[in-house]
Motif scaffolding. Structure first.
Motif, PDB file in Angstrom:
ATOM      1  N   CYS A 311       0.799  -1.228   0.000  1.00 29.50           N
ATOM      2  CA  CYS A 311       0.000   0.000   0.000  1.00 29.50           C
ATOM      3  C   CYS A 311       0.835   1.284   0.000  1.00 29.50           C
ATOM      4  CB  CYS A 311      -0.936   0.006   1.213  1.00 29.50           C
ATOM      5  SG  CYS A 311      -2.170  -1.298   1.166  1.00 29.50           S
ATOM      6  N   TYR A 313       4.401   1.440  -1.075  1.00 23.41           N
ATOM      7  CA  TYR A 313       5.560   1.451  -1.986  1.00 23.41           C
ATOM      8  C   TYR A 313       5.448   2.554  -3.048  1.00 23.41           C
ATOM      9  CZ  TYR A 313       9.434  -1.960  -2.079  1.00 23.41           C
ATOM     10  OH  TYR A 313      10.628  -2.605  -1.893  1.00 23.41           O
ATOM     11  N   GLN A 314       4.408   2.484  -3.877  1.00 22.58           N
ATOM     12  CA  GLN A 314       4.309   3.409  -5.006  1.00 22.58           C
ATOM     13  C   GLN A 314       4.108   4.861  -4.591  1.00 22.58           C
ATOM     14  OE1 GLN A 314       5.767   1.763  -7.134  1.00 22.58           O
ATOM     15  NE2 GLN A 314       4.387   1.379  -8.858  1.00 22.58           N
ATOM     16  N   THR A 329       3.495  -1.331 -11.582  1.00 19.22           N
ATOM     17  CA  THR A 329       2.809  -1.910 -10.423  1.00 19.22           C
ATOM     18  C   THR A 329       3.100  -3.402 -10.283  1.00 19.22           C
ATOM     19  OG1 THR A 329       1.037  -0.284 -10.607  1.00 19.22           O
ATOM     20  CG2 THR A 329       0.563  -2.263  -9.329  1.00 19.22           C
ATOM     21  N   MET A 332       6.388  -3.867  -8.583  1.00 14.47           N
ATOM     22  CA  MET A 332       6.249  -3.523  -7.163  1.00 14.47           C
ATOM     23  C   MET A 332       5.614  -4.668  -6.386  1.00 14.47           C
ATOM     24  SD  MET A 332       3.731  -2.604  -4.764  1.00 14.47           S
ATOM     25  CE  MET A 332       2.367  -1.880  -5.675  1.00 14.47           C
ATOM     26  N   LEU A 333       4.562  -5.276  -6.947  1.00 17.18           N
ATOM     27  CA  LEU A 333       3.905  -6.405  -6.286  1.00 17.18           C
ATOM     28  C   LEU A 333       4.845  -7.603  -6.180  1.00 17.18           C
ATOM     29  CD1 LEU A 333       0.349  -6.203  -7.908  1.00 17.18           C
ATOM     30  CD2 LEU A 333       0.979  -5.617  -5.549  1.00 17.18           C
ATOM     31  N   ILE A 440      -5.530  -2.972   0.131  1.00 14.51           N
ATOM     32  CA  ILE A 440      -5.515  -2.294  -1.173  1.00 14.51           C
ATOM     33  C   ILE A 440      -6.865  -1.638  -1.445  1.00 14.51           C
ATOM     34  CG2 ILE A 440      -5.415  -2.666  -3.672  1.00 14.51           C
ATOM     35  CD1 ILE A 440      -3.363  -4.877  -3.139  1.00 14.51           C
ATOM     36  N   ASP A 444      -7.600   2.406  -1.870  1.00 11.92           N
ATOM     37  CA  ASP A 444      -8.096   2.959  -3.131  1.00 11.92           C
ATOM     38  C   ASP A 444      -8.934   4.213  -2.917  1.00 11.92           C
ATOM     39  OD1 ASP A 444      -6.845   1.130  -4.718  1.00 11.92           O
ATOM     40  OD2 ASP A 444      -8.575  -0.209  -4.910  1.00 11.92           O
TER      41      ASP A 444
END
Length: 459
Positions: A311, A313-314, A329, A332-333, A440, A444
């Motif tokens: 949640c 990282y980005q 993404t 990253m996952l 997640i 959002d």
């Protein structure tokens, strides 16, 4: 002490890495990652002697056998001197090939070879000074002293490096301060060990390495090679196939991953001596029950940390490095999966160390090393960073997690139920996946791209 040291080792280098990124550019962080990876490969020469020596010191420490302690540590000093020479020689031999390890350009305002030699000097200097004496503190369960020394020295070192970057914008001065910090750490360890272990004297007679230690070192050597392939060849392959900027982007994500992973390792290393003692004093059944309890507790921590990484990282990278230095993404996952899978091994590894099963795991180490390198090259060439991450995850799960679990239960937990252990692990993995998906979904709804937004997401 370990958590305080780890916090300093996360926050202050992160600040300096940010300054390097903003003041000097992404290529410098990529260069730093590349040279660190090269020296990580050369570090294979250490062969696991450190771990084997500490393991061999536990009994004489418990029995206050001062003569034997002096013999073992003196042997370690000689071994470290040889290792330092090997690394220095191999490091210098790489000099003519440096340019070929970089795809594209590198910063023109620096001398590539001088920078590399400074990295090399910082890497080998401890082998010639007093680093070998730290094994006394570790075996005596006083690693907190060494951690506190590193904490104090690192605060001073990183603070001076920060000032140098801001004022002089000099990468040369930055690295020289790192070398001074390494020397200072070694001198402090020398002072503390002389004070705490006044009986220690160098044994100058010729000594032979015990056969039991040789077997352990062989297993640890293969393990070290395996870890090196996993941790160091990733950056080398990305640098060779894609370039320094891609290496820098990967390095930024790996930095955050390794910071959180370091906290997890700190928790485990703090309990390693207790696990070893329990293996000596308690029966298999009690230790198996402890393994289940520790694994369950650690799985909860892993699940929380994985959700945080997914949640945060980005949005964190966007604030820190900018949108131009973001991974897709999917990558990253994959970093988050990498984090969870490798941490599934941590509690089990304490029982492998406590039982000294390194030699029995030699096949696992070799297979993982070869498979990781092979898949890294093939998938890295085809899919870039995505391929490198997939290769690492697959080899860790198959040959580190599953295969080494089987060996531990074959040689130590012989009467215990391996399948119950596996089912519990997979149950907690499913719980982690559910927690991540819910997190997640909740995040959002948070559209705030700021530090406050990060805080809300972390809650």
């Amino acid at each position: 002490a370990g958590l305080v040291n780890q916090s300093v080792s996360i926050i202050l280098p992160f600040i300096n890495r940010t300054v390097i990124l903003w003041v000097l550019g992404a290529e410098f962080t990529g260069l730093s990652g590349l040279f660190s990876s090269i020296l990580g490969v050369l570090g294979i020469a250490e062969l696991g002697f450190n771990t084997a020596i500490v393991y061999s010191l536990y009994r004489p420490m418990a029995e206050h056998d001062e003569k034997r302690i002096c013999e073992i540590v003196s042997l370690f000093r000689k071994i470290y001197g040889i290792i330092g020479t090997i690394i220095l020689t191999c490091g210098i031999a790489i000099l003519p090939f440096l340019k070929y390890l970089i795809h594209g350009t590198y910063p023109s305002q620096i001398n590539l070879y001088v920078i590399y030699l400074l990295y090399l000097l910082n890497s080998v200097i401890s082998y010639y000074l007093f680093a070998y004496k730290e094994c006394l503190l570790i075996a005596d369960q006083r690693q907190d002293i060494a951690k506190n020394i590193r904490t104090v020295v690192n605060v001073a070192r990183y603070s001076v490096q920060f000032i140098i970057l801001i004022i002089f914008h000099s990468f040369y001065y930055y690295l020289i301060v790192a070398i001074v910090g390494t020397v200072a750490t070694n001198l402090c360890i020398q002072y503390i060990t002389l004070r705490n272990y006044p009986y220690f004297v160098q044994v100058k007679k010729r000594q032979h390495i015990p056969s039991e230690m040789i077997a352990q070192i062989k297993g640890l050597m293969i393990d070290k090679i395996c870890d090196t392939f996993r941790n160091s060849f990733d950056s080398l392959i990305i640098s060779s196939f894609i370039g320094l900027t891609a290496t820098a982007i990967y390095g930024n994500y790996y930095y955050i991953y390794s910071a959180v992973y370091g906290i997890m390792l700190t928790i485990c290393s703090a309990m390693s001596a207790s696990v070893g003692n329990s293996i000596v004093e308690k029966d298999e059944s009690q230790n198996y029950n402890n393994l289940l309890v520790f694994s369950a507790l650690f799985s909860v921590i892993m699940g929380v940390c994985t959700a945080l990484l997914v949640c945060l990282y980005q949005p964190f990278m966007k604030l820190w490095a900018g949108e131009d230095l973001l991974l897709p993404t999917l990558d990253m996952l994959l970093f988050c999966v990498y984090f969870y899978v490798i941490n599934m091994n941590n509690i089990r590894n304490q029982y492998i160390s406590g039982t000294g099963l390194w030699w029995h795991l030699k096949t696992s180490y070799i297979v993982e090393a070869v498979a990781n390198l092979f898949l890294n090259v093939i998938l890295g060439k085809l899919f870039g960073i995505t391929g490198v991450l997939i290769a690492t995850i697959v080899t860790i799960f198959l040959f580190n997690y599953l295969q080494r679990n089987a060996v531990l239960f074959k040689f130590y937990f012989k009467k215990s139920n391996y399948h119950v252990f596996l089912l519990e692990q997979f149950y907690f993995a499913i719980c982690a996946i559910i927690a991540v998906l819910l997190s997640i979904k909740a995040c959002d709804y948070i559209g705030i791209d700021s530090v406050f937004g990060l805080f809300i997401r972390s809650v």
